[in-house]
Design a protein around this motif. Structure first.
Motif, short mmCIF file in Angstrom:
data_model
loop_
_atom_site.label_atom_id
_atom_site.label_comp_id
_atom_site.label_asym_id
_atom_site.label_seq_id
_atom_site.Cartn_x
_atom_site.Cartn_y
_atom_site.Cartn_z
N GLY A 135 11.01 0.86 -9.71
CA GLY A 135 9.92 1.78 -9.46
C GLY A 135 10.39 3.17 -9.03
O GLY A 135 9.79 4.18 -9.42
N SER A 136 11.44 3.23 -8.21
CA SER A 136 11.92 4.53 -7.75
C SER A 136 12.41 5.35 -8.93
O SER A 136 12.06 6.54 -9.07
CB SER A 136 13.09 4.35 -6.77
N TYR A 168 3.91 6.09 -0.91
CA TYR A 168 5.29 5.62 -1.11
C TYR A 168 5.57 5.66 -2.61
O TYR A 168 4.85 5.05 -3.41
CB TYR A 168 5.48 4.19 -0.58
N HIS A 169 6.62 6.39 -2.98
CA HIS A 169 6.95 6.48 -4.40
C HIS A 169 8.38 6.07 -4.69
O HIS A 169 8.84 6.22 -5.81
CB HIS A 169 6.67 7.89 -4.92
N GLU A 242 -0.82 6.77 -5.93
CA GLU A 242 -1.03 5.32 -6.12
C GLU A 242 -2.54 5.11 -6.08
O GLU A 242 -3.20 5.60 -5.17
CB GLU A 242 -0.42 4.54 -4.95
N ASP A 275 0.91 6.13 -9.94
CA ASP A 275 2.02 5.24 -9.61
C ASP A 275 1.43 3.83 -9.48
O ASP A 275 0.86 3.46 -8.46
CB ASP A 275 2.66 5.69 -8.30
N VAL A 277 3.15 1.04 -9.68
CA VAL A 277 4.27 0.11 -9.49
C VAL A 277 3.78 -1.20 -8.86
O VAL A 277 4.26 -2.29 -9.21
CB VAL A 277 5.37 0.79 -8.64
N ILE A 278 2.80 -1.12 -7.98
CA ILE A 278 2.23 -2.35 -7.41
C ILE A 278 0.97 -2.77 -8.15
O ILE A 278 0.77 -3.96 -8.42
CB ILE A 278 1.88 -2.14 -5.91
N LYS A 305 8.07 -3.78 -10.82
CA LYS A 305 7.71 -5.02 -10.12
C LYS A 305 7.10 -6.12 -11.00
O LYS A 305 7.80 -6.90 -11.61
CB LYS A 305 6.77 -4.70 -8.95
C1 LIG Z 1 3.91 2.41 -5.25
C2 LIG Z 1 5.39 2.24 -5.32
N1 LIG Z 1 6.12 3.09 -6.06
C3 LIG Z 1 7.45 2.97 -6.17
C4 LIG Z 1 8.13 1.96 -5.53
C5 LIG Z 1 9.60 1.86 -5.66
O1 LIG Z 1 9.94 0.77 -6.45
P1 LIG Z 1 11.43 0.14 -6.41
O2 LIG Z 1 11.60 -0.42 -5.04
O3 LIG Z 1 11.40 -0.87 -7.52
O4 LIG Z 1 12.38 1.23 -6.69
C6 LIG Z 1 7.42 1.04 -4.77
C7 LIG Z 1 8.10 -0.05 -4.07
O5 LIG Z 1 7.54 -0.77 -3.27
C8 LIG Z 1 6.01 1.19 -4.64
O6 LIG Z 1 5.30 0.36 -3.88
#
Ligand SMILES: Cc1ncc(COP(=O)(O)O)c(C=O)c1O
Length: 478
Positions: A135-136, A168-169, A242, A275, A277-278, A305
């Motif tokens: 995700g990062s 959180y990104h 998000e 975002d 990711v979740i 994820k």
């Molecule tokens: C909304 C969001 N973006 C990005 C990330 C970062 O993902 P990663 O830990 O796979 O790099 C997370 C991780 O929890 C997240 O919750």
């Protein structure tokens, strides 16, 4: 290291380790393994819970004790543990082609098929997929594409990125700088501050108390507009959001907030990055929630994820035809200098394809609408407990925030570590929940059935009540 055979030790689970193996793991863990987000001094004291196996919604420790995984790993093990379909796909792909260089001119079949699949699941004209390792790197690469795009189309001044408090990104230096969680802003680290600007978190529980939800939404939208006007839209590249803020404490924005902020971005020619990711891949009952739940049509959606249910590290983003066209038509052509050795990794992509196939076969999104709604309802009933200030979230993405005093919403002093106390009691009861200050995050595998949801809420209720007794004995609450 040998995994002890369950037949030899009777009641112990097949994932249990022998006493010597378990002890050796603990020693090695303390001496050599630097965990993610480590707290160096406490790592010397704390004994990690050594997780040795998983089946369905459960994980097992080295002693063979079973726990309901209330965190779904780290919001990722969406289809649960031990899914043979995914395991076999990984093994088969690793045998056939374990790696393929991702540069232009070379392609591997799983990466191509997965990109096609994602384009078919993503809303409207989001048809172009770039793969990363998590995700990062998904958010980091999305921002680099945005910088490239803005420059290519002759708007290099569009450099500011807007994000929110409690966002959180990710954890690269750039994505950590986009984040807005106050505890993450370590004074010992240097953040990139020149191009990042933040607006308020859409936190309904902590909004000014004389405001209605609609008025709070108006306030947030106008605040964003004011920030855009202050910086000048000609200087703003993108807004990262998000749909529901996860690690900031499962903050569900006011009704219409996502749509209205997206509309504002469109009005001012600012790219909107969701975002997910979740929130993608089933956690909210959709493959992507942006359009289906929040009526937004992002220019870019980032994901990670749940795409592989955590079986392989994989992330990426899907971007629009409109962005793609600008890059294709650019004269003179310029290369987008961004990529990773493991972009489009064939084994990770094969895992994702098998995971998505399983999600479709088991109609997991419909299950989430049903069981996830029940989960939400059962958890909301815990609001009656003395220290439970807020139960919030959506489907299998929930959070409980504990407070000293319900009527004033007075928080616990951070040194009480109320979330940790609850998590410790829950762990004793065979439930893993994530502590985050005075909050506990609840994001189990999506396959939970009603009986497991009942067990979950019963254990959570008991853990909170035990915490109340402990806090009362320590004179922290009455
Ligand atoms: C909304 C969001 N973006 C990005 C990330 C970062 O993902 P990663 O830990 O796979 O790099 C997370 C991780 O929890 C997240 O919750």
């Amino acid at each position: 290291m040998a995994v002890t055979d369950s037949f030899e030790i009777g009641s112990l689970n097949k994932f249990a380790l022998s006493g010597n193996d378990a002890a050796a793991i603990h020693v090695g863990d303390q001496r050599h393994y630097t965990h993610a987000w480590p707290s160096f001094r406490s790592a010397q004291k704390a004994r990690s819970l050594v997780v040795t196996g998983g089946e369905g919604a459960y994980v097992y420790d080295a002693q063979g004790k079973r726990y309901l995984d209330g965190m779904g790993g780290l919001w990722c093990v969406n289809m649960g543990y031990g899914r043979n379909e995914i395991v076999e796909a990984i093994a088969e792909q690793a045998r056939a082609l374990p790696y393929c260089n991702p540069v232009d001119g070379l392609a591997n079949a799983p990466a191509v098929r997965l990109a096609e699949k994602i384009a078919s699941l993503a809303p409207d004209d989001l048809n172009h997929v770039f793969f990363t390792c998590g995700g990062s790197t998904a958010n980091d690469s999305a921002l680099r594409l945005i910088q490239f795009y803005q420059s290519i189309r002759g708007k290099p001044d569009k450099r500011f990125v807007l994000t929110r408090l409690r966002a959180y990104h990710g954890s690269t230096i750039m994505t950590a700088s986009l984040g807005g969680n106050p505890p993450d802003r370590s004074p010992h680290l240097r953040f990139i501050t020149d191009i990042v600007r933040q607006v308020s978190s859409p936190n309904l529980y902590r909004m000014p108390c004389d405001m209605s939800e609609a008025a709070f939404c108006d306030f947030l939208v106008e605040e964003l507009r004011a920030k855009i006007l202050e910086l000048g839209s000609e200087n703003i590249a993108a807004f990262f959001a998000e749909p529901i803020l996860g690690s900031g404490g499962v903050i569900v924005p006011p009704k219409d907030y996502n749509r209205r902020t997206w509309e504002l971005c469109k009005e001012y020619d600012i790219l909107y990055v969701a975002d997910e990711v979740i929130t993608a891949f089933g956690r909210l009952g959709h493959f992507f929630s942006s359009n289906a739940m929040f009526e937004t049509q992002p220019d870019i959606i980032t994901f990670a994820k749940g795409i592989t249910s955590g079986y392989q590290p994989l992330g990426g983003f899907v971007f629009s035809d409109a962005i793609h066209k600008v890059l294709v038509d650019a004269e003179p052509q310029a290369a987008f200098i961004n990529g990773y050795t493991y972009s489009g990794h064939p084994v990770a992509c094969a895992a994702a394809l098998a995971n998505i196939e399983l999600m479709e076969k088991e109609n997991i999104c419909a299950h989430v609408h049903n069981a996830g709604a029940y989960f939400e309802k059962r958890l909301r009933a815990l609001s009656d407990l003395q220290i439970v200030g807020d139960v919030r979230g959506s489907y299998f993405m929930m959070c409980i925030e504990s407070v000293m005093d319900k009527s004033s919403k007075q928080p616990f002093p951070p040194n009480v570590g109320v979330g940790d106390i609850i998590a410790r009691h829950a762990s004793d009861l065979g439930l893993i929940v994530r502590p985050l200050g005075s909050m506990n995050i609840l994001s189990p595998p999506l396959i939970l059935n009603r009986e497991q949801i009942d067990d979950f809420t019963l254990s959570m209720s008991e853990a909170i009540q035990r915490t109340q007794i402990e806090l009362s004995a320590a004179n922290i609450i009455k």
